[in-house]
Design a protein around this motif. Structure first.
Motif, PDB file in Angstrom:
ATOM      1  N   GLU A   1       0.824  -1.209   0.000  1.00  0.00           N
ATOM      2  CA  GLU A   1       0.000   0.000   0.000  1.00  0.00           C
ATOM      3  C   GLU A   1       0.857   1.259   0.000  1.00  0.00           C
ATOM      4  OE1 GLU A   1      -3.113   0.274  -0.557  1.00  0.00           O
ATOM      5  OE2 GLU A   1      -3.479  -1.886  -0.595  1.00  0.00           O
ATOM      6  N   THR A   2       1.949   1.208   0.776  1.00  0.00           N
ATOM      7  CA  THR A   2       2.868   2.350   0.808  1.00  0.00           C
ATOM      8  C   THR A   2       3.515   2.549  -0.566  1.00  0.00           C
ATOM      9  OG1 THR A   2       3.338   1.957   3.137  1.00  0.00           O
ATOM     10  CG2 THR A   2       4.927   3.290   1.924  1.00  0.00           C
ATOM     11  N   TYR A   3       3.880   1.436  -1.210  1.00  0.00           N
ATOM     12  CA  TYR A   3       4.495   1.479  -2.544  1.00  0.00           C
ATOM     13  C   TYR A   3       3.516   2.069  -3.562  1.00  0.00           C
ATOM     14  CZ  TYR A   3       7.234  -0.245  -6.535  1.00  0.00           C
ATOM     15  OH  TYR A   3       7.974  -0.345  -7.677  1.00  0.00           O
ATOM     16  N   LYS A   4       2.281   1.618  -3.513  1.00  0.00           N
ATOM     17  CA  LYS A   4       1.248   2.100  -4.433  1.00  0.00           C
ATOM     18  C   LYS A   4       1.040   3.602  -4.276  1.00  0.00           C
ATOM     19  CE  LYS A   4      -3.620   1.261  -5.583  1.00  0.00           C
ATOM     20  NZ  LYS A   4      -4.817   0.452  -5.268  1.00  0.00           N
ATOM     21  N   GLU A   5       0.912   4.023  -3.032  1.00  0.00           N
ATOM     22  CA  GLU A   5       0.701   5.441  -2.736  1.00  0.00           C
ATOM     23  C   GLU A   5       1.898   6.280  -3.185  1.00  0.00           C
ATOM     24  OE1 GLU A   5       0.112   8.256   1.221  1.00  0.00           O
ATOM     25  OE2 GLU A   5      -0.288   6.101   1.361  1.00  0.00           O
ATOM     26  N   GLY A   6       3.114   5.765  -2.938  1.00  0.00           N
ATOM     27  CA  GLY A   6       4.321   6.501  -3.310  1.00  0.00           C
ATOM     28  C   GLY A   6       4.482   6.656  -4.803  1.00  0.00           C
ATOM     29  N   LEU A   7       4.207   5.593  -5.557  1.00  0.00           N
ATOM     30  CA  LEU A   7       4.299   5.684  -7.020  1.00  0.00           C
ATOM     31  C   LEU A   7       3.316   6.706  -7.558  1.00  0.00           C
ATOM     32  CD1 LEU A   7       4.675   1.951  -8.186  1.00  0.00           C
ATOM     33  CD2 LEU A   7       6.436   3.721  -8.188  1.00  0.00           C
ATOM     34  N   ASN A   8       2.130   6.713  -7.012  1.00  0.00           N
ATOM     35  CA  ASN A   8       1.117   7.676  -7.444  1.00  0.00           C
ATOM     36  C   ASN A   8       1.582   9.106  -7.168  1.00  0.00           C
ATOM     37  OD1 ASN A   8      -1.541   8.300  -8.461  1.00  0.00           O
ATOM     38  ND2 ASN A   8      -2.086   8.848  -6.363  1.00  0.00           N
ATOM     39  N   PHE A   9       2.213   9.320  -6.021  1.00  0.00           N
ATOM     40  CA  PHE A   9       2.713  10.655  -5.669  1.00  0.00           C
ATOM     41  C   PHE A   9       3.775  11.124  -6.669  1.00  0.00           C
ATOM     42  CE2 PHE A   9       5.942  13.276  -3.641  1.00  0.00           C
ATOM     43  CZ  PHE A   9       5.185  14.314  -3.118  1.00  0.00           C
ATOM     44  N   VAL A  10       4.751  10.258  -6.967  1.00  0.00           N
ATOM     45  CA  VAL A  10       5.822  10.636  -7.896  1.00  0.00           C
ATOM     46  C   VAL A  10       5.259  10.881  -9.290  1.00  0.00           C
ATOM     47  CG1 VAL A  10       7.977   9.868  -8.979  1.00  0.00           C
ATOM     48  CG2 VAL A  10       7.558   9.377  -6.569  1.00  0.00           C
ATOM     49  N   ALA A  11       4.323  10.023  -9.714  1.00  0.00           N
ATOM     50  CA  ALA A  11       3.734  10.166 -11.046  1.00  0.00           C
ATOM     51  C   ALA A  11       2.988  11.487 -11.195  1.00  0.00           C
ATOM     52  CB  ALA A  11       2.797   8.997 -11.328  1.00  0.00           C
ATOM     53  N   LEU A  12       2.280  11.895 -10.151  1.00  0.00           N
ATOM     54  CA  LEU A  12       1.475  13.114 -10.232  1.00  0.00           C
ATOM     55  C   LEU A  12       2.287  14.385 -10.028  1.00  0.00           C
ATOM     56  CD1 LEU A  12      -1.748  12.028  -8.298  1.00  0.00           C
ATOM     57  CD2 LEU A  12      -1.423  12.220 -10.759  1.00  0.00           C
ATOM     58  N   ASN A  13       3.328  14.323  -9.191  1.00  0.00           N
ATOM     59  CA  ASN A  13       4.080  15.532  -8.861  1.00  0.00           C
ATOM     60  C   ASN A  13       5.272  15.792  -9.768  1.00  0.00           C
ATOM     61  OD1 ASN A  13       3.085  16.858  -6.131  1.00  0.00           O
ATOM     62  ND2 ASN A  13       2.800  14.638  -5.946  1.00  0.00           N
ATOM     63  N   TYR A  14       5.730  14.763 -10.476  1.00  0.00           N
ATOM     64  CA  TYR A  14       6.873  14.947 -11.390  1.00  0.00           C
ATOM     65  C   TYR A  14       6.555  14.335 -12.758  1.00  0.00           C
ATOM     66  CZ  TYR A  14       9.027  15.756  -6.845  1.00  0.00           C
ATOM     67  OH  TYR A  14       9.315  16.216  -5.593  1.00  0.00           O
TER      68      TYR A  14
END
Length: 836
Positions: free
Chosen positions: A687-700
Motif C-alpha cells: 500500500e505504501t508502494y502504491k501510494e508513493g508511485l502515485n505521488f511521484v507520477a502526479l508531482n513529477y
C-alpha cells in the motif's frame, strides 16, 4: 476415279502432317513445322500475355518522387521467392506458353536443339519469372540460354537480363562487371545498348556511383525510341544532378523532360517543373517568371490530378519568402486534395506542426503531429523522430491547458460584479451571434438541397431529397407524435400520448438548457467563491507555470518563453517551495539570453534572501556544483543508493527527506523521491508502494522518474495487488526463515556465519544464506534452495543433529512464491495463522 485420287491426296497430306509433328526426326518439314508453330502460335500468345502482365505490374507500381526513381518500374519484396506459381494470371499464362513451347516443340536431337525458337521460349520464361519477382528461377532460365545456346541471336539480351536479375538479387558488383564487359566487347544493337545502359545506370545508382550513372542514363536516353522511357531517364538524370548539388545541370535535364511535353507522361513534366522550382536561386533567379509559372501550374485544368504536389511546392516557395500565412493556406489546400501520397500528406501535417510549434501554439502543433504519425510507417526513422517530438509536447499541452484555464477563472473571479456581468453579457452576445449564423447556414443548406433535388425532367420534388425528408419526419413527430398510417390520423384519439408527451418534454428541456446559456446568472453561479478552492486553483496554476518554464528551457531551448513563464510565476505570489528554484532558473536563463543586468540582480537576490540555500552556495562558489564534488546532488544520490543496496532502508528514507528539501528544484529530486518510495516499500509494503508511485507520477509528470512511476502504477501494481497465498503442493522452491529483532545485530551476524559454515556439509542441496529486512523491527535470516516445506523443517533438525547447532529463535518454512507475497504485503501474521 476422281474420288479415289482425292482420298489419296488427303491421306498423303495427313501422313505428312503427322510425320512433321515428330520432334525426333531432323528433317526440313519437321523443323519448319515446329519452328513456325512455336513462333506464330505458342510464343506469340505467350508474349502477348507477358506484355499484358508486365503492363499490370508497371501500372500497379507507384513512384515515390521524394526519392531517386528506379530506372525500371517493378514492385519488389525483400523475400526471395522460389515457388512455381505466378501471382499475376497473365504472367502465369506467359510462363505456361513458354514451358509448352519447350516441352511440346523442342527438338533436342543428338544434344543439339534443331528448333531455332526454343531460345526465345527460354527468354519468355525468364522474363515472366522476373516480372513475378521469382528472380532465382528467372536467373536459371537466362543462364540456360547462355550455356546451351551460345550462338543464339538472343545471347546479348540474355546477358543483359541476367545482369538485371543479379541486380534484383543485390549482386551489384557482378552485374556491373558483366554489363561493362558486354558494352565494351560486343557489337550491340541500339535496343540492346539502351537496355544495357539503363541496367548499368541502376547498378551505379544502387552503389552510389552517381556520376557514372548519369553517363549511362544519357546514353540510354539518346538512343531509346520510347518517349516514356526517355522522359523517365532524363528525370532521373536531373534527380542525380540535384543530389550532387549541380543545380544548373539538373535544370537542363529537367528542361529535356519538359520539352517532351505530351509525348511523355504528364507526371514527369509536372515533377520536372516542381524540381526546378526547388532549385530556384532566390538571389539571381527571375522571380516574376517563377510566379507566372506557379500560377500556370495551379490554374491549368490538365494539372488537376497533381494539385496536391503543386500546392505543396507553392507553399514551400512562399515559406522560403517569409509569406507564412500564404504558405499555410497552400499547405491546407494540398491536404484538401485528399492526396493518395501518404508521405506528402505527412509532410504537409509536419510542416504545419512545426510552424505552430514555432508560434508557440503547442496544442495545435501536437494535433498536427498526431495526424503526421497516422500517415508514416510505424517505427520508421521519420516516425520515431516525430513521435519523440510529439511526446515532448505532451507535458507542454497538459500544463498550458491548466495555466490558461486557471488564469481565466482567477481573472474573472478578480473582477468587480459590474465587470463580471459585462464580461459574461459580451460572451452571451457572441453565443447568440454564432447560433444565428448556424441557423441561417442550416436554412441555406436545406434550401440549396431542395433546389438541387430535381427530377430528370427538371422539376423539383420534395421526396427526392433525403435531408428534407428526414427533417420533415422529425417535425411531424414533434408536432403530432408517433401516429399510425390510417384514416382520420389527425384525431387526438389516434395519437400515442406517451410518445407525444416525451417528445414535448425533450423539446422543453432542450429549450430550457439553451436559455440558460443566454443568462448571466448561469455563469456567475459556476464561479468558485470559497477561499480554499481559489487557493487550490492558484497553486495548480503556479505549479503549471513553473513546469512550463523548465520544459521550455530544458527540452525546447525556448529561453525567452521560459523566462516569461518564470517571471510571471514570481508575480503571482507562488508558494515558497517554487520561489527559490524559479529564481535560480531565471538566473541561468538571463545568462543564456545575455541579460547581464538582470542576471546580477537576481544573483544578489538569491544570496541576500536565501543565504543558506544550495543555490546561494553554487552562486558564491561555482566549483561546488561540479558533478564529482562530494556535495553534488549526484554524489549524494549515489551515497543513498549504496545504503539502499546494503538494506539500510530507514537511513535511506531519512536521507532522501533531507536531500529533497535541500535540493528543491534540482533535477535530481524526482530520482530521490523514487528511491525513497522503493525504500519505504521494503519496510512498509504494498500500500505504501502504491501510494508513493502515485505521488511521484502526479508531482513529477515531465521527469523520466515520474513517467516511470506512472507506467509502474499502471502495469506493475495490478500484478502485485493480490495478497493470497498459494498451496505448498504446487511449489518446488522453499526457504527456511529464522526471525530476529532488528536490534540483535551481533547475534544475527554470528548466527548467519555459523549457518553458512553448517550448510557446507549438506552436500545434497545447493543452499545459500541471506539476511533480509522484513520491517523496521524485524530481520530474517533466510536459507534458500530447499525443495519442499517438509524439507524446510527437516533441514533444521539436520542442523541440530549433525552440527549440534542450538536454535532458540522462531523459524518457519515457506515457498518462494509465498515469501514474495509476505515481503510485498507485510502479512506474516496471516501466513503463520494459515500454516498453523
Amino acid at each position: 476415279m476422281k474420288n479415289s485420287f482425292s482420298y489419296i491426296v488427303i491421306g498423303v497430306l495427313i501422313l505428312s502432317i503427322v510425320s512433321s509433328c515428330s520432334r525426333k526426326k531432323d528433317r526440313f518439314l519437321n523443323r519448319s513445322w515446329h519452328s513456325v508453330n512455336t513462333k506464330y502460335n505458342v510464343l506469340f500468345n505467350g508474349n502477348v500475355a507477358l506484355e499484358s502482365g508486365k503492363n499490370a505490374v508497371i501500372t500497379a507500381y507507384k513512384d515515390n518522387y521524394w526519392e531517386i526513381l528506379p530506372v525500371e518500374r517493378l514492385q519488389t519484396t525483400d523475400a526471395i521467392v522460389l515457388g512455381n506459381k505466378a501471382k499475376n494470371p497473365s504472367i502465369e499464362l506467359a510462363e505456361v506458353k513458354a514451358v509448352k513451347a519447350i516441352q511440346k516443340h523442342g527438338m533436342n536431337i543428338k544434344g543439339k536443339e534443331k528448333n531455332p525458337q526454343i531460345d526465345e521460349a527460354y527468354m519468355l520464361l525468364g522474363k515472366a519469372r522476373y516480372f513475378d519477382n521469382r528472380f532465382i528461377p528467372a536467373l536459371e532460365a537466362f543462364n540456360y540460354i547462355l550455356f546451351k545456346y551460345p550462338a543464339s541471336s538472343n545471347i546479348n539480351l540474355a546477358k543483359i537480363w541476367r545482369a538485371k536479375t543479379n541486380l534484383r538479387l543485390q549482386n551489384e558488383e557482378g552485374a556491373i562487371q558483366n554489363l561493362k564487359k558486354l558494352i565494351e566487347l560486343e557489337e550491340l544493337s541500339k535496343y540492346d545498348i539502351v537496355e544495357a545502359s539503363s541496367a548499368l545506370a541502376q547498378a551505379y545508382i544502387t552503389t552510389k556511383s552517381l556520376d557514372s550513372a548519369i553517363t549511362q542514363l544519357q546514353v540510354a536516353a539518346q538512343l531509346t525510341k520510347n518517349n516514356e522511357q526517355r522522359g523517365r531517364l532524363h528525370f532521373i538524370e536531373g534527380q542525380l544532378y540535384s543530389t550532387l548539388g549541380k543545380k544548373d545541370s539538373a535544370n537542363l535535364a529537367f528542361d529535356k523532360v519538359i520539352a517532351l511535353n505530351r509525348r511523355s507522361p504528364r507526371i514527369y513534366m509536372i515533377n520536372a517543373h516542381l524540381e526546378k522550382i526547388k532549385n530556384f536561386d532566390p538571389k539571381n533567379g527571375d522571380k516574376i517568371a517563377l510566379q507566372d509559372l506557379l500560377e500556370d501550374l495551379e490554374t491549368n485544368r490538365e494539372n488537376r490530378p497533381f494539385l496536391d504536389r503543386i500546392y505543396h511546392q507553392i507553399a514551400q516557395y512562399k515559406l522560403q519568402n517569409q509569406s507564412d500565412s500564404i504558405a499555410i493556406s497552400y499547405f491546407n489546400k494540398s491536404l484538401r486534395t485528399n492526396s493518395e501520397d501518404d508521405y506528402l500528406t505527412a509532410k504537409n501535417y509536419q510542416i504545419l506542426g512545426d510552424l505552430n510549434f514555432d508560434y508557440s501554439e503547442y496544442s495545435l502543433a501536437g494535433s498536427y503531429y498526431d495526424s503526421t504519425l497516422l500517415k508514416l510507417v510505424e517505427n520508421s526513422k521519420p516516425y520515431r523522430a516525430i513521435k519523440r517530438k510529439r511526446d515532448n509536447l505532451e507535458d507542454v499541452i497538459y500544463y498550458e491547458s491548466i495555466a490558461q484555464e486557471n488564469d481565466s477563472i482567477l481573472s474573472v473571479v478578480a473582477m468587480s460584479d459590474t465587470e463580471k456581468e459585462t464580461y459574461f453579457q459580451s460572451y452571451i452576445e457572441t453565443l447568440k451571434s454564432e447560433a444565428l449564423k448556424k441557423a441561417a447556414q442550416s436554412s441555406e443548406n436545406a434550401f440549396a438541397a431542395s433546389q438541387n433535388s430535381v427530377t430528370k425532367k427538371g422539376k423539383s420534388f420534395y421526396f427526392y431529397n433525403q435531408t428534407t425528408v428526414a427533417f420533415g419526419k422529425n417535425e411531424f413527430i414533434r408536432i403530432w407524435g408517433d401516429r399510425a398510417l390510417e384514416t382520420n390520423w389527425r384525431w387526438s384519439s389516434k395519437s400515442k400520448k406517451s410518445d407525444l408527451k416525451q417528445a414535448e418534454e425533450i423539446a422543453k428541456a432542450a429549450e430550457e438548457e439553451q436559455q440558460k446559456r443566454f443568462s448571466v446568472d448561469y455563469y456567475l453561479a459556476q464561479l468558485p467563491t470559497q477561499e480554499k478552492v481559489l487557493d487550490s486553483i492558484s497553486k495548480e496554476r503556479n505549479f503549471a507555470y513553473y513546469q512550463l518554464g523548465l520544459i521550455y528551457k530544458d527540452k525546447f531551448k525556448e529561453y525567452k518563453l521560459a523566462k516569461d513563464k518564470l517571471e510571471q510565476l514570481l508575480k503571482q505570489n507562488p508558494e515558497e517551495r517554487l520561489v527559490l528554484p524559479a529564481k535560480y532558473n531565471l538566473y541561468k536563463l538571463y545568462a543564456l539570453l545575455d541579460l547581464k543586468r538582470l542576471q546580477a540582480l537576481i544573483k544578489n537576490d538569491i544570496i541576500e534572501n536565501h543565504p543558506d540555500s544550495r543555490y546561494a552556495e553554487i552562486l558564491l562558489n561555482p566549483e561546488s556544483a561540479l558533478s564529482n564534488n562530494e556535495n553534488s546532488p549526484e554524489t549524494r544520490y549515489n551515497n543513498l543508493y549504496a545504503q539502499f543496496e546494503l538494506g539500510e532502508y530507514q537511513q535511506v528514507i531519512e536521507g532522501c527527506d533531507i536531500q529533497i528539501i535541500r535540493l528543491d528544484g534540482d533535477q535530481i529530486v524526482p530520482k530521490l523521491e523514487l528511491l525513497k518510495v522503493t525504500a519505504k516499500a521494503r519496510l512498509f509494503g504494498f500500500e505504501t508502494y502504491k501510494e508513493g508511485l502515485n505521488f511521484v507520477a502526479l508531482n513529477y509528470p515531465s521527469s523520466i522518474e515520474g513517467k516511470k512511476a506512472a507506467h509502474m502504477y499502471e502495469t506493475v501494481i495490478p500484478q502485485l495487488e493480490s495478497a493470497e497465498f498459494v498451496q505448498d503442493s504446487t511449489q518446488t522452491n522453499f526457504k527456511t526463515i529464522f526471525k530476529f529483532e532488528a536490534s540483535e545485530a551481533d547475534e544475527i551476524k554470528e548466527f548467519k556465519e555459523t549457518l553458512s559454515t553448517a550448510i557446507e556439509d549438506v552436500d545434497y542441496f545447493k543452499l545459500s544464506v541471506s539476511k533480509d529486512r522484513y520491517d523496521t523491527n524485524t530481520i530474517f535470516v533466510v536459507v534458500h534452495g530447499l525443495k519442499s516445506v517438509q524439507g524446510a523443517f527437516g533441514f533444521v533438525e539436520i542442523l541440530k543433529d549433525k552440527n549440534d547447532l542450538e536454535i532458540s529463535k522462531p523459524f518457519f518454512g515457506i515457498s518462494s512464491k509465498n515469501y514474495q507475497t509476505v515481503q510485498i504485503h507485510k502479512n506474516l501474521e496471516s501466513y503463520l495463522e494459515t500454516i498453523n
